[in-house]
Structures are given as C-alpha cells and as structure tokens.
Design an enzyme around this catalytic site. Structure first.
Site, PDB file in Angstrom:
ATOM      1  N   THR A 189      18.539  39.497  49.339  1.00  0.00           N
ATOM      2  CA  THR A 189      18.975  39.982  47.976  1.00  0.00           C
ATOM      3  C   THR A 189      18.791  39.015  47.867  1.00  0.00           C
ATOM      4  O   THR A 189      18.998  37.655  47.564  1.00  0.00           O
ATOM      5  CB  THR A 189      20.340  40.715  47.833  1.00  0.00           C
ATOM      6  OG1 THR A 189      21.957  39.805  48.033  1.00  0.00           O
ATOM      7  CG2 THR A 189      20.362  42.010  48.731  1.00  0.00           C
ATOM      8  N   GLU A 336      21.134  47.074  48.537  1.00  0.00           N
ATOM      9  CA  GLU A 336      22.402  46.837  49.926  1.00  0.00           C
ATOM     10  C   GLU A 336      22.364  48.859  50.670  1.00  0.00           C
ATOM     11  O   GLU A 336      22.617  48.894  51.683  1.00  0.00           O
ATOM     12  CB  GLU A 336      23.310  46.849  50.299  1.00  0.00           C
ATOM     13  CG  GLU A 336      24.063  45.399  49.764  1.00  0.00           C
ATOM     14  CD  GLU A 336      23.979  44.671  48.825  1.00  0.00           C
ATOM     15  OE1 GLU A 336      24.056  43.652  48.183  1.00  0.00           O
ATOM     16  OE2 GLU A 336      22.697  45.095  48.067  1.00  0.00           O
ATOM     17  N   LYS A 446      34.360  42.229  28.318  1.00  0.00           N
ATOM     18  CA  LYS A 446      35.549  42.715  27.717  1.00  0.00           C
ATOM     19  C   LYS A 446      35.794  42.533  26.891  1.00  0.00           C
ATOM     20  O   LYS A 446      35.765  41.369  26.410  1.00  0.00           O
ATOM     21  CB  LYS A 446      36.446  42.170  28.724  1.00  0.00           C
ATOM     22  CG  LYS A 446      36.108  42.496  29.719  1.00  0.00           C
ATOM     23  CD  LYS A 446      36.848  41.378  31.318  1.00  0.00           C
ATOM     24  CE  LYS A 446      36.202  42.358  32.673  1.00  0.00           C
ATOM     25  NZ  LYS A 446      34.539  41.474  33.059  1.00  0.00           N
ATOM     26  N   TRP A 451      37.146  47.491  27.127  1.00  0.00           N
ATOM     27  CA  TRP A 451      35.082  47.522  27.960  1.00  0.00           C
ATOM     28  C   TRP A 451      34.528  47.826  27.417  1.00  0.00           C
ATOM     29  O   TRP A 451      34.611  48.933  26.497  1.00  0.00           O
ATOM     30  CB  TRP A 451      35.898  47.784  29.662  1.00  0.00           C
ATOM     31  CG  TRP A 451      36.874  46.882  30.570  1.00  0.00           C
ATOM     32  CD1 TRP A 451      36.952  45.934  30.088  1.00  0.00           C
ATOM     33  CD2 TRP A 451      36.529  46.407  32.118  1.00  0.00           C
ATOM     34  NE1 TRP A 451      38.183  45.107  31.143  1.00  0.00           N
ATOM     35  CE2 TRP A 451      37.333  45.826  32.428  1.00  0.00           C
ATOM     36  CE3 TRP A 451      36.438  47.878  32.781  1.00  0.00           C
ATOM     37  CZ2 TRP A 451      37.556  45.527  33.684  1.00  0.00           C
ATOM     38  CZ3 TRP A 451      36.131  47.335  33.883  1.00  0.00           C
ATOM     39  CH2 TRP A 451      36.950  46.113  33.796  1.00  0.00           C
TER      40      TRP A 451
END
Length: 548
Positions: A189, A336, A446, A451
């Site tokens: 990855t 994954e 943020k 958020w």
C-alpha cells in the site's frame, strides 16, 4: 457445547479453495472468446492461454522457484500479467505485484521486504532494475519481458526472455494441491507516512472474493456488469489489488478480455471502439482523463459500464459520464480488503429516474456485498446506529481481508483492533444498509469546532459547469484551527476565478447543502491535480505544495 463436525470419509476429496480451481470453468464457457494484448495485437484463445500457464509453471520451476518462494512482476497490463496471476500462486509460490510507479528507493524497499526470489521485468523497467540491482538483497534471477518481436538484450544477466522460454517449455504441469490458506499474493500500500506496507492474501481469500465479486456484478437488474457477452478491459493497474480482482472473475467466466498495456487515452479509446468493450473499472481521475481527450468527443460511449473506486465519484463527473452514455457506478474498498466491500445498488425503477436522481444514486458508496459485515463506531469503539446521520469509522469483517501487514505486528494489531478491520474512513449507514463515506479520518477538515468533509466540498465544486476536477484539503489556521483550500482543473477554454467559485457556492449555503465555513478560503487553478502511484488524488502532496 462442542459443535458437531462432518466425519470424513476414507476416500472423500477435501476440495481446497485454490486459484487453480478458477480455471476449471474458463475454457468450457469461453467459446470463441479471446484474451487480447491491446498494445501488440496478439490474441489468445482460452485453450492457448491455459497452455501458456502450464508452460510458465514449467519455466518458473526450471528457474528454481519452489513452494513458498516469492516471484515479483514489473509489467504493464498485459495477458502475460494475467498468466502470472495464475501460474505463480498455482505452483505454491507467492506473486508480488510490484508498484512500478513508486520511487526507485521504495521499489527497492518493497522488493527486499517481500524477499523476492525471482523477478519478471518488462523492457520499460530494465533501466530501473539495472540502477538498483545491487541493492536487491534476496533476488536470485530475472526473466525478461518484451513486447518486441526481436527483443533487445537485457543490460544484465537474465534466465531468458519470457516468450522464448515459454516456446521451449513443456505444455503440461501437474499443479499440486496444498493448504488453501497458503499465501498467494502480496503487494504494498502507498501510505501517507513512512514506508509502504505489505498486505497479503491466501488462495482461499482470493477464491471467495472472486465468487462474491461475480455475484455482485450480476445480481442487480440495473448493474449487469459481467455476463457471458461482456467484453472486459481494466483501466486499473494490475499491480493494484489484483486489478480489483476482476481478472480472476473474467477468467473464471471465460469472458473476452482486453489488456491495454500502458494507459494512454488515445489507445484506450481505440481499443474501446475496435474491441467493443462493455465493462471497465478505474479511479475518477482516469475517467476524467479519458473524457477530456480530444478523440473522445467523436465517440459514442453507449453501452460502456464503468465501476469507479479508489476515490469518491463526484456528482459532476457522474453527470458528465451519464450524459456521454457511460453507465457509472461506485465501488468501495481498500488494498487491505482485497478490495471489494460495497457497490452502488440501483432500485428496480432506476430507468424511470431523472438524470439528477440517477446521479445521486450512483455516487453513493453503496450496499455491502454478500458476506461483508459492516458497522460504524465512535471514537470509543462503540457501535453507532444505522440512521443515515450518525457518523463514525467504518469497520468490517469478511473472509477476504488481509490478516495483517507483512512483518509489521504493531501496525497489524492497530488494523485489527477489537477483532474488526479498521478502514480509517468516516461514514454513515442508513436503515437500508447503504453506506456513504464522508471522508478519510486524516482528511476531515476541523474548522471552528466542526468537522467538515473534504469530499462533500469537492462534490459540490465539481458541479460547477466549468470545473473538471477538484481537490480540497485543510490547512492550519490560527483562528479556526483549519480552513479548507481548493485546487481545481477547468474545462478546455474556460476560466474560473475564486470569486466565481464563491458566487457558485453561496446559493448552496443558502439552500442548506453546506455551512458557510465550508467555502474554501482559496482556490488554485492547475493543469493537473497531483495523483498517487495508483491514480488517487494525492492530498498529502497538495497540502505540502499549498503550505509552501
């Protein structure tokens, strides 16, 4: 109380889920279908393809490859690579699909970390290997891959050239049975910090993923991606999560497959037309690149179905594709996860929907595919309700998830905290089980105690008629903590200023689509948005460039 097990019969065959079993049906279903090398024009029947797998297995074993050894491949998307997808794991070795777009020092790191024994390397990557050959500590030999009828000599000693070796090899190989939990593949990855991390998958996991993907691509009336008449062409590198696992499905089904070699818009478009391609998959930036090509303007894309993954499909790109006749869908997963976790799920009345309704459905992250158990959790690890509003980290369980990172126990433990794989994505799930990814945890902005999703802002910006692609990142701000900043590409001949962007987004604030603090503080127009080695938007690099 102990579970009751099936008592084994003396002569019963304990059928292991091995990659070789995927080949059993390919020739019987293929008919006249071919596997096409788009860059050379070579065509193989399925019987020839299977014979070549047997020949390759003999070549590999003659070169000294044993069960448990690792064989690395550096190639473009070719039928050769597809042969490696089968022959290498079928002899009990591990296929390492090397990311050829990594920096040389990272290529060296991944090859040493995977402990590669034999390397198959294409002409285009011979200079790279010649440059780093002395740093590869475990490699014992090389096989040269070439598209030329008369290959030039490699700049270092090799076992031989691929086609010449296959031509002299035996046509049959007795592929053994072994434990289905044996590692079949590994790749790395591209994380945002530190060295790439190795993930690995067993034969059992890849077979189960193949079966689930085959079901998923045919079980929805309005998303029939892979059928007997389909013509498949990947536009996702085969080194990236086995080209999302689709080559295994296409081969099992005996479909016509077209492998384009190196990705270039003109050649992709030519193959789409001449080979009558019906299904492809890619990241959004590749689809945008194809649509923006000058040659694309004269092409009728009706009948082309494209599964988008790797990054969020924006409403702007989805609308542009649908208007050109391309049926686009969203797929979600990670390196994954092998990678499939969820896909678009169109309702039965989708054909009656307006364009805007179609767009909204197709950009949603979708429903989990069969055998996937998906939840969202808060920062304390508690499950959150599926009400479409509560947002938390997406965690999953399914039989094809990597069991950890290769030789990195601490990171593996973090990945699998509390027995669930942690995706690092923030999302919500509604009562109908539809997932909507809101952002990567590391990319959430943020600002002012709130958020804000960078994906939501990008999606809205993408709807500006003169903007092609947008990337939004958060940068430190003394007053607000962070503020959003945008980088965009615009359509040919168009000009878009920051004031134009604000004027476009202000009504969206008034209509309640976003809060006013989600309007970016700045907008930079660029020729090309930075991408990672697998075509995703590189927000780490964008942050660095904007900060400078």
């Amino acid at each position: 109380m102990a579970v009751k097990l099936i008592p084994p019969a003396d002569d019963a065959y304990n059928y292991p889920l091995l990659i070789k079993q995927l080949l059993l049906s390919s020739e019987r279903y293929a008919g006249d279908n071919e596997i096409v090398a788009g860059n050379t024009g070579k065509r193989y029947s399925y019987s020839e393809f299977i014979e070549r797998i047997h020949r390759l297995a003999n070549v590999l074993t003659e070169a000294g490859v044993k069960e448990g050894d690792t064989v690395a491949v550096l190639d473009w998307d070719t039928p050769r690579y597809l042969e490696c997808f089968f022959a290498i794991p079928m002899i009990g070795a591990v296929l390492h699909t090397v990311n050829v777009r990594l920096a040389p020092d990272q290529v060296v790191y991944t090859m040493n970390h995977a402990a590669d024994d034999l390397v198959l390397v294409h002409d285009d990557f011979l200079p790279l290997i010649a440059q780093v050959k002395d740093q590869l500590t475990t490699v014992k030999g090389y096989i040269h891959l070439s598209d030329d009828a008369e290959p030039k000599a490699a700049p270092f000693e090799v076992v031989g050239e691929y086609e010449q070796l296959l031509a002299g090899a035996l046509t049959e190989f007795d592929f053994p049975d072994f434990d289905e939990n044996a590692i079949a593949t590994t790749f790395y990855t591209t994380g945002t910090t530190g060295n790439p991390k190795g993930v690995f998958f067993s034969h059992r996991q890849l077979v189960l993923h193949t079966l689930a993907l085959a079901a998923t691509t045919s079980m929805n009336d309005n998303m029939q991606l892979l059928q007997a008449s389909s013509v498949y062409m990947p536009i996702t590198p085969m080194f990236h999560v086995h080209a999302w696992g689709v080559p295994y499905v296409a081969t099992m089904m005996g479909l016509k497959q077209v492998y384009p070699g190196r990705y270039e818009p003109a050649s992709l478009l030519k193959l789409f037309v001449t080979e009558k391609v019906t299904f492809s998959h890619c990241v959004p930036t590749i689809l945008q690149m194809v649509l923006s090509s000058e040659k694309a303007k004269a092409i009728d894309f009706s009948g082309w179905q494209v599964l988008i993954g790797g990054s969020a499909l924006t409403e702007g790109l989805a609308r542009a594709a649908l208007e050109r006749g391309i049926q686009v869908y969203t797929g979600y997963g990670m390196s994954e996860t092998c990678p499939l976790l969820s896909t678009t799920w169109l309702p039965l009345d989708a054909a009656d929907m307006s364009l805007e309704q179609q767009v909204r459905e197709r950009v949603r992250t979708g429903k989990p595919v069969p055998l996937v158990n998906m939840r969202i959790i808060d920062s304390n690890g508690r499950f959150l309700p599926h009400n479409g509003e509560d947002m938390g980290e997406v965690v999953v369980r399914t039989p094809w998830l990597t069991q950890g990172y290769l030789n990195e126990p601490a990171k593996s433990e973090e990945l699998w905290a509390n027995g669930w794989m942690h995706t690092g994505d923030v999302g919500s799930i509604d009562a109908g089980y539809t997932l909507q990814i809101r952002d990567r945890i590391k990319d959430v902005i943020k600002t002012g105690g709130e958020w804000v999703s960078s994906l939501d802002i990008e999606n809205l910006i993408s709807q500006h008629p003169d903007i092609e692609l947008a990337a939004v990142v958060g940068l430190p701000d003394a007053e607000w903590g962070e503020r959003p900043h945008a980088v965009v590409t615009v359509r040919s001949g168009a000009q878009v200023s920051y004031d134009d962007l604000v004027a476009f987004m202000t009504p969206l604030v008034d209509e309640g689509h976003i809060e006013k603090w989600a309007i970016p503080d700045t907008m930079k127009v660029v020729d090309e948005i930075p991408r990672t080695s697998v075509g995703k938007i590189d927000k780490k690099l964008i942050r660095s460039q904007l900060a400078e």
